[in-house]
Design a protein around this motif. Structure first.
Motif, PDB file in Angstrom:
ATOM      1  N   ILE A 194      65.475  81.948   9.955  1.00 35.57           N
ATOM      2  CA  ILE A 194      65.575  82.737  11.192  1.00 35.57           C
ATOM      3  C   ILE A 194      64.215  83.267  11.638  1.00 35.57           C
ATOM      4  O   ILE A 194      64.044  83.660  12.794  1.00 35.57           O
ATOM      5  N   ASN A 195      63.241  83.270  10.718  1.00 34.53           N
ATOM      6  CA  ASN A 195      61.883  83.691  11.089  1.00 34.53           C
ATOM      7  C   ASN A 195      60.956  82.506  11.372  1.00 34.53           C
ATOM      8  O   ASN A 195      59.801  82.712  11.730  1.00 34.53           O
ATOM      9  N   CYS A 196      61.472  81.284  11.172  1.00 39.23           N
ATOM     10  CA  CYS A 196      60.644  80.097  11.406  1.00 39.23           C
ATOM     11  C   CYS A 196      60.363  79.958  12.918  1.00 39.23           C
ATOM     12  O   CYS A 196      61.266  80.132  13.751  1.00 39.23           O
ATOM     13  N   GLN A 197      59.124  79.625  13.241  1.00 34.42           N
ATOM     14  CA  GLN A 197      58.733  79.515  14.642  1.00 34.42           C
ATOM     15  C   GLN A 197      59.037  78.135  15.226  1.00 34.42           C
ATOM     16  O   GLN A 197      59.085  77.994  16.448  1.00 34.42           O
ATOM     17  N   HIS A 198      59.235  77.144  14.387  1.00 33.59           N
ATOM     18  CA  HIS A 198      59.487  75.787  14.872  1.00 33.59           C
ATOM     19  C   HIS A 198      60.565  75.136  14.002  1.00 33.59           C
ATOM     20  O   HIS A 198      60.273  74.269  13.161  1.00 33.59           O
ATOM     21  N   THR A 199      61.795  75.546  14.169  1.00 22.69           N
ATOM     22  CA  THR A 199      62.877  74.967  13.379  1.00 22.69           C
ATOM     23  C   THR A 199      63.092  73.518  13.772  1.00 22.69           C
ATOM     24  O   THR A 199      62.877  73.126  14.920  1.00 22.69           O
ATOM     25  N   THR A 200      63.561  72.712  12.824  1.00 18.82           N
ATOM     26  CA  THR A 200      63.804  71.294  13.065  1.00 18.82           C
ATOM     27  C   THR A 200      65.098  71.119  13.854  1.00 18.82           C
ATOM     28  O   THR A 200      65.863  72.065  14.072  1.00 18.82           O
ATOM     29  N   ALA A 240      64.080  75.000   8.323  1.00 17.32           N
ATOM     30  CA  ALA A 240      62.752  75.572   8.545  1.00 17.32           C
ATOM     31  C   ALA A 240      61.698  74.472   8.500  1.00 17.32           C
ATOM     32  O   ALA A 240      61.835  73.474   7.777  1.00 17.32           O
ATOM     33  N   CYS A 241      60.610  74.669   9.240  1.00 16.66           N
ATOM     34  CA  CYS A 241      59.593  73.619   9.360  1.00 16.66           C
ATOM     35  C   CYS A 241      58.638  73.585   8.179  1.00 16.66           C
ATOM     36  O   CYS A 241      57.978  72.564   7.929  1.00 16.66           O
ATOM     37  N   ASN A 242      58.483  74.692   7.444  1.00 14.08           N
ATOM     38  CA  ASN A 242      57.564  74.804   6.305  1.00 14.08           C
ATOM     39  C   ASN A 242      56.096  74.648   6.700  1.00 14.08           C
ATOM     40  O   ASN A 242      55.243  74.424   5.839  1.00 14.08           O
ATOM     41  N   GLU A 243      55.784  74.778   8.002  1.00 13.36           N
ATOM     42  CA  GLU A 243      54.402  74.604   8.464  1.00 13.36           C
ATOM     43  C   GLU A 243      53.882  75.813   9.226  1.00 13.36           C
ATOM     44  O   GLU A 243      52.669  76.032   9.281  1.00 13.36           O
ATOM     45  N   CYS A 244      54.745  76.603   9.817  1.00 16.12           N
ATOM     46  CA  CYS A 244      54.300  77.763  10.587  1.00 16.12           C
ATOM     47  C   CYS A 244      53.823  78.874   9.659  1.00 16.12           C
ATOM     48  O   CYS A 244      53.980  78.810   8.431  1.00 16.12           O
ATOM     49  N   GLU A 245      53.229  79.896  10.237  1.00 16.32           N
ATOM     50  CA  GLU A 245      52.670  80.993   9.442  1.00 16.32           C
ATOM     51  C   GLU A 245      53.738  81.705   8.626  1.00 16.32           C
ATOM     52  O   GLU A 245      53.527  82.072   7.464  1.00 16.32           O
ATOM     53  N   SER A 246      54.912  81.921   9.241  1.00 13.65           N
ATOM     54  CA  SER A 246      55.982  82.623   8.542  1.00 13.65           C
ATOM     55  C   SER A 246      56.485  81.813   7.350  1.00 13.65           C
ATOM     56  O   SER A 246      56.718  82.360   6.263  1.00 13.65           O
ATOM     57  N   CYS A 247      56.655  80.493   7.508  1.00 19.37           N
ATOM     58  CA  CYS A 247      57.139  79.647   6.413  1.00 19.37           C
ATOM     59  C   CYS A 247      56.125  79.587   5.290  1.00 19.37           C
ATOM     60  O   CYS A 247      56.491  79.635   4.105  1.00 19.37           O
ATOM     61  N   ARG A 248      54.830  79.482   5.646  1.00 17.03           N
ATOM     62  CA  ARG A 248      53.815  79.427   4.600  1.00 17.03           C
ATOM     63  C   ARG A 248      53.765  80.733   3.814  1.00 17.03           C
ATOM     64  O   ARG A 248      53.602  80.730   2.596  1.00 17.03           O
ATOM     65  N   ALA A 249      53.879  81.859   4.505  1.00 17.97           N
ATOM     66  CA  ALA A 249      53.894  83.154   3.812  1.00 17.97           C
ATOM     67  C   ALA A 249      55.116  83.279   2.898  1.00 17.97           C
ATOM     68  O   ALA A 249      55.025  83.803   1.775  1.00 17.97           O
ATOM     69  N   PHE A 250      56.244  82.776   3.370  1.00 17.90           N
ATOM     70  CA  PHE A 250      57.446  82.832   2.535  1.00 17.90           C
ATOM     71  C   PHE A 250      57.282  81.949   1.300  1.00 17.90           C
ATOM     72  O   PHE A 250      57.619  82.358   0.182  1.00 17.90           O
ATOM     73  N   ASN A 251      56.794  80.721   1.474  1.00 18.45           N
ATOM     74  CA  ASN A 251      56.622  79.813   0.342  1.00 18.45           C
ATOM     75  C   ASN A 251      55.616  80.357  -0.670  1.00 18.45           C
ATOM     76  O   ASN A 251      55.743  80.114  -1.871  1.00 18.45           O
ATOM     77  N   ALA A 252      54.604  81.098  -0.179  1.00 19.16           N
ATOM     78  CA  ALA A 252      53.608  81.676  -1.078  1.00 19.16           C
ATOM     79  C   ALA A 252      54.065  82.987  -1.693  1.00 19.16           C
ATOM     80  O   ALA A 252      53.402  83.525  -2.587  1.00 19.16           O
ATOM     81  N   GLY A 253      55.193  83.527  -1.230  1.00 17.21           N
ATOM     82  CA  GLY A 253      55.714  84.774  -1.768  1.00 17.21           C
ATOM     83  C   GLY A 253      55.004  85.999  -1.257  1.00 17.21           C
ATOM     84  O   GLY A 253      55.065  87.068  -1.888  1.00 17.21           O
ATOM     85  N   THR A 254      54.351  85.893  -0.091  1.00 13.80           N
ATOM     86  CA  THR A 254      53.604  87.034   0.458  1.00 13.80           C
ATOM     87  C   THR A 254      54.181  87.533   1.775  1.00 13.80           C
ATOM     88  O   THR A 254      53.540  88.330   2.459  1.00 13.80           O
ATOM     89  N   SER A 255      55.366  87.087   2.138  1.00 14.76           N
ATOM     90  CA  SER A 255      55.951  87.497   3.411  1.00 14.76           C
ATOM     91  C   SER A 255      56.369  88.960   3.357  1.00 14.76           C
ATOM     92  O   SER A 255      57.036  89.398   2.410  1.00 14.76           O
ATOM     93  N   MET A 256      55.951  89.730   4.386  1.00 16.24           N
ATOM     94  CA  MET A 256      56.316  91.140   4.476  1.00 16.24           C
ATOM     95  C   MET A 256      57.602  91.347   5.257  1.00 16.24           C
ATOM     96  O   MET A 256      58.058  92.485   5.389  1.00 16.24           O
ATOM     97  N   ASN A 257      58.173  90.246   5.770  1.00 11.49           N
ATOM     98  CA  ASN A 257      59.389  90.370   6.583  1.00 11.49           C
ATOM     99  C   ASN A 257      60.659  90.173   5.761  1.00 11.49           C
ATOM    100  O   ASN A 257      61.760  90.361   6.287  1.00 11.49           O
TER     101      ASN A 257
END
Length: 604
Positions: free
Chosen positions: A63-69, A74-91
């Motif tokens: 729901i936070n992905c900026q470019h869903t397929t 999730a696209c796993n390429e936008c800033e939000s997805c990368r932060a989530f995959n790295a475990g640093t998302s503040m959202n």
């Protein structure tokens, strides 16, 4: 070298498509993301290891992905997805309600809700094990859950929905996660094994899936355990050995014995199971589940409801042929009764053996039909021991067919030579039957004494009589073939006697009785007398006589060895002294020993 990561974490789902066994639920969540129809609070319910927290994380990421397929991933390429995959998302904030279940923790959560997201559209709060919150914490959280800011989404996860107060349930969209089927778990484990380069048999994966009980996380943990012990080659044998699972071949063997009425053989199988370390209640529950699965296997379309792999389901479909529904219902009822009575039974081994004997009687054609509801109340059918005993000339000669009994003339009785028959007293002991008794015509009964019975018309049947009858049948069957006659000494007999005692160290009554009642030779060659002190010891030897004689005959290679048991009518045999009795007798004979014990403060 990369650090080792357990499969449950390494292969945790990262997309909706990788979630196993929850296709309908994940499709609903993807459609909600695609249409933008998002609720402010969700409740994910289900048993452990079915994907509740994983789906909550995937949903929060999507729901936070900026470019869903196009398919809602999730696209796993936008800033939000990368932060989530790295475990640093503040959202995305996760809270464990098991360790933060008080009012103070809820107040801190409410304060965090007031902070809007820096990047992305939503701040998602995942509260795991939400049922652990106290009533005061629930009440403090209630208002915020009902009317949160528009940028907040709550996802609650729980394994016990019934513990959540109704006011919370009414404010959430509830998604129920169901248990993952054995087939889905096996398919996923097969893909994991291929990715790890591990060879695994489908039957072994089926065992692991059944042990997991519908939880994928448990299945992956068990998979790691078996893979570590089998060194990269998971077989069915290694799986059941490492997981301490009773092999289904035992149940299939028992089913075949039930059909043939082989009571004593089922007891031997049960003894083997106990010696392998399995509890009796675990065995009888597994046997009841086996009969339940057999009932499901009677219909072709219901094989999918058996929680096992396809190969085992096919084996059960073959094994159930020849079993009537009445037999299966009666068998399940007997196993259920044994389970209910297990805790209160004083002799638990006897309870299971009696249940196995009753199961053997359900398939016997000579008995009347089985009651569908109880499987009780029928007279025992003949017990099948071996094929040779069933076809021995002595058995066929003493058991004529009903037609022969009906046509055979009754012997003439001279009234002057023989007195009229009188009823046999109830206290008079009856001789053990050498053959199976069959019901004859009323005229035949008029020439013999009525059988002993507890209720009018119902013969009394004892297990001891069945054992003696079976032993006699075995002896008569062995008489038709060559008999071993190797000479032996008294020393060899004593050694064989002690070897049998050492075979059953845990059967204390039998061991103590055999140590006291040593065999004494008689005038008849091969016949030995055993003298005991009471009825309990006599009954114990009678119960174990068949296997005792078989063991000693095999040890001595002589089939003429036989034992008779009698109760000592004279002076009681001296009992074995304990340590205290020995010391007391020594002090009585030597009083100075008491001073020695007191001086050095010795104990015994």
């Amino acid at each position: 070298m990369e650090p080792y990561l357990v499969s449950a974490r390494k292969y945790r789902p990262a997309t909706f498509a990788s979630v196993v066994g929850q296709q309908a639920l994940t499709s609903t969540l993807k459609n909600a993301v695609a249409s933008g129809r998002l609720a402010h609070s969700y409740l994910f319910c289900g048993s452990r290891g079915v994907g509740k927290t994983s789906c909550a994380r995937i949903f929060a990421k999507t729901i936070n992905c900026q470019h869903t397929t196009a398919d809602g991933e999730a696209c796993n390429e936008c800033e939000s997805c990368r932060a989530f995959n790295a475990g640093t998302s503040m959202n995305i904030i996760e809270l464990d309600a098991a360790s933060n279940n008080g009012v103070d923790a809820m107040k801190e959560l409410i304060d965090q809700v007031q902070v809007p997201p820096v990047t992305g559209r939503y701040r998602v709060f995942i509260i795991d094990e939400v049922h652990m919150l106290s009533t005061a914490a629930f009440n403090a959280f209630l208002k915020t859950l009902e009317e949160p800011p528009e940028y907040v989404v709550f996802i609650l996860a729980t394994t016990e929905k019934h513990k959540i107060i109704p006011t919370i349930l009414s404010r959430c969209q509830i998604y129920d996660f169901h248990r993952i089927t054995v087939g889905d778990i096996v398919a996923h484990l097969r893909s994991v094994a291929q990715a790890e380069g591990i060879e695994a048999e489908d039957e072994a994966l089926g065992v692991i899936a059944g042990k997991a009980d519908g939880a994928m996380r448990d299945a992956l943990s068990i998979f790691d355990q078996v893979a570590a012990s089998s060194r990269g080659h998971i077989t069915y044998a290694s799986a059941i050995e490492n997981l301490n699972i009773l092999d289904r071949s035992y149940y299939l063997r028992l089913l075949d014995m039930f059909k043939k009425g082989e009571v004593l053989e089922t007891w031997m199988v049960y003894r083997d199971i106990r010696e392998r370390g399995f509890e009796s209640q675990f065995f009888i529950n597994g046997l009841g589940q086996f009969f339940r699965d057999l009932m499901m296997a009677t219909a072709t379309g219901s094989l999918k409801f058996i929680e096992t792999d396809e190969n085992t389901a096919r084996l059960m479909a073959e094994a159930v042929k020849g079993c009537s529904p009445q037999f299966l219902i009666g068998a399940m009822n007997l196993c259920n009764d044994a389970d209910l009575n297990f805790r209160t039974a004083s002799n638990k081994q006897f309870l299971i053996e009696l249940t196995l004997a009753k199961l053997c009687q359900l398939c016997q054609p000579s008995g009347p039909s089985v009651d569908d509801s109880t499987g009780k109340g029928q007279p025992l059918a003949p017990i099948a021991v071996t094929k040779s005993s069933a076809t021995s000339p002595s058995a066929t000669a003493t058991a004529p067919s009903p037609s022969q009994q009906a046509t055979q003339p009754l012997p003439k009785v001279n009234p002057q030579a023989a007195p009229q028959s009188t009823p046999q007293p109830a206290s008079q002991p009856t001789q053990p039957a050498a053959t199976v008794h069959r019901v004859s015509s009323p005229s035949a009964h008029s020439q013999t004494a009525p059988p002993r019975s507890g209720v009018a018309g119902v013969p009394r049947i004892s297990i001891r009589g069945a054992r003696q009858e079976s032993a006699t049948q075995v002896q008569s069957a062995a008489a038709t073939g060559p008999r071993r006659e190797r000479p032996f000494t008294d020393k060899e007999l004593d050694d064989a006697w002690d070897a049998f005692i050492n075979t059953f160290p845990k059967e204390r009554i039998l061991v103590n009785t055999m140590r006291m009642a040593r065999p004494q030779s008689t005038d008849v060659a091969g016949q030995y007398q055993l003298t005991v002190e009471n009825d309990i010891q006599q009954a114990t030897l009678h119960e174990n006589m068949m296997r005792m004689e078989s063991f000693i005959r095999d040890r001595l290679e002589n089939d003429h060895v036989a034992f008779t048991v009698s109760i000592n009518q004279g002076e009681s045999a001296p009992h074995t002294w304990s340590d205290r009795e020995v010391v007391a007798r020594m002090i009585e004979n030597n009083p100075t020993l008491q001073r020695f014990i007191s001086t050095f403060h010795l104990t015994f």
